[in-house]
Enzyme design. Structure first.
Site, PDB file in Angstrom:
ATOM      1  N   GLY A  44       0.778  -1.052   0.016  1.00 29.86           N
ATOM      2  CA  GLY A  44      -0.090   0.033  -0.062  1.00 29.86           C
ATOM      3  C   GLY A  44       0.946   1.337  -0.037  1.00 29.86           C
ATOM      4  N   GLY A  48      -1.848   7.601   0.210  1.00 30.27           N
ATOM      5  CA  GLY A  48      -2.225   7.850   1.370  1.00 30.27           C
ATOM      6  C   GLY A  48      -0.840   7.704   2.344  1.00 30.27           C
ATOM      7  N   GLY A  50       1.124   5.142   3.241  1.00 29.00           N
ATOM      8  CA  GLY A  50       1.872   4.421   2.609  1.00 29.00           C
ATOM      9  C   GLY A  50       2.943   5.045   1.718  1.00 29.00           C
ATOM     10  N   TYR A 202     -14.006  -5.234   9.677  1.00 30.25           N
ATOM     11  CA  TYR A 202     -12.707  -4.339   9.683  1.00 30.25           C
ATOM     12  C   TYR A 202     -12.083  -4.250  11.198  1.00 30.25           C
ATOM     13  CZ  TYR A 202      -9.640  -0.212   9.963  1.00 30.25           C
ATOM     14  OH  TYR A 202      -8.437   0.368   9.982  1.00 30.25           O
TER      15      TYR A 202
END
Length: 327
Positions: A44, A48, A50, A202
């Site tokens: 990732g 964002g 990452g 989640y």
């Protein structure tokens, strides 16, 4: 009207107070450590938090491998990191954590082409895009956030062990969440669809991440490889778009203002990747660049072992592969 204005004024004052508190307590990674000659993987790492993590590590001279399932995003991110840092030793590789085959292909490629791995930063994840089963028969959110990460980590342990040495352990960093504290331990039903609310799935996936680190830290004891969790806090990224595009954009903007920007959210992961003391502990939980206590039910050895055995079964890790990890 005066009552309405008064309520609005109180709401604004509360919001500004929250924002002020958050922004003044968000810790920053202060390490000046260089990573020349080191290799890191950031899943990732193309958007964002990452992307900020990968860019920072590239600034420090590391060979940075960013991984995601979107080729255009990956190619563009690689180009952006190189332009910002001047570090040409940045690579994009395709990785879909929602596919066990993709995880195995990615890991096999890494083991074939890389001679070292100093940091594996498991940053990739999804929020609530949908409640459905993947082609591997697992709940999509659970597979991307946990089972895919579980398999990837195990497959790369031999290279991490080869790289780590006394006084300078290789580091595995998994991205947890404060939501693990409200998750339910119900391993038998974790992969069911139409059983949980999506936000519960989640939370369950993040509980599994913490339990995984707890169990793996014991199995890696004495191997010069450590694993720790990082809790970035509430961060304004496009992950919220999966719930609703319009609402997601609003939540993202509000979260950036009141809580953390992606750059601020990246700081704890960077701290745990770089700090000397963070490299001397394993199975720990970090938030705002300091070690804190995870939820009690996330540190249960019995639960962690049950989850481990079920995860090994689901992702089809072989006895030979386990032996390569822990011999």
């Amino acid at each position: 009207m005066s009552v309405v204005l008064f309520i609005v004024l109180i709401a604004i004052i509360i919001a500004l107070s929250v924002a002020l508190y958050q922004k003044t307590t968000n810790a920053l990674c202060i390490s000046r450590r260089r990573l020349d000659g080191k290799t890191v993987i950031v899943t990732g790492g193309t958007a964002g938090m990452g992307l900020h993590i990968a860019t920072d590590l590239a600034h420090r001279g590391a060979r940075v491998i960013v991984a995601c399932p979107f080729e255009d995003e990956g190619t563009n991110a690689r180009k952006q990191i190189v332009e910002e840092t001047g570090n040409e030793n940045v690579v994009y590789k395709y990785l879909d954590l929602g596919s066990l085959q993709s995880v195995r292909q990615f890991a096999a490629d890494i083991l074939k082409t890389e001679d070292r791995l100093d940091v594996l930063l498991n940053n990739a994840g999804v929020l609530v895009p949908g409640d459905f089963l993947t082609s591997d028969g697992m709940n999509f959110i659970m597979q991307v956030n946990y089972y895919g990460t579980f398999l990837l980590t195990l497959l790369l342990i031999p290279l991490l062990k080869k790289t780590g040495k006394p006084g300078e352990a290789s580091r595995i960093i998994t991205t947890a969440s404060v939501t693990h504290r409200v998750a339910k331990i119900d391993i038998e039903h974790f992969n069911k669809t139409n059983y949980w609310k999506r936000y519960e799935i989640y939370s369950n996936s993040k509980l599994c991440i913490v339990l995984f680190a707890h169990e793996l830290s014991k199995r890696l004891k004495g191997s010069n490889v450590v694993i720790n969790n990082v809790d970035p806090g509430f961060v304004g990224t496009r992950i919220y778009d999966s719930a609703n595009k319009t609402l997601g954009s609003f939540v993202t903007s509000a979260t950036k203002i009141l809580f953390k920007t992606p750059w601020e959210g990246a700081q704890t992961a960077l701290h745990v990747a770089l700090d000397k003391k963070a490299g001397e502990v394993s199975g720990a939980y970090f938030m705002n660049c300091r070690r804190i206590q995870a939820a009690k039910h996330a540190c249960c050895a019995k639960t962690a072992k049950v989850l481990w055995d079920e995860s090994v079964r689901l992702v089809k890790v072989t006895e030979d592969e386990l032996e390569q990890c822990f011999k």
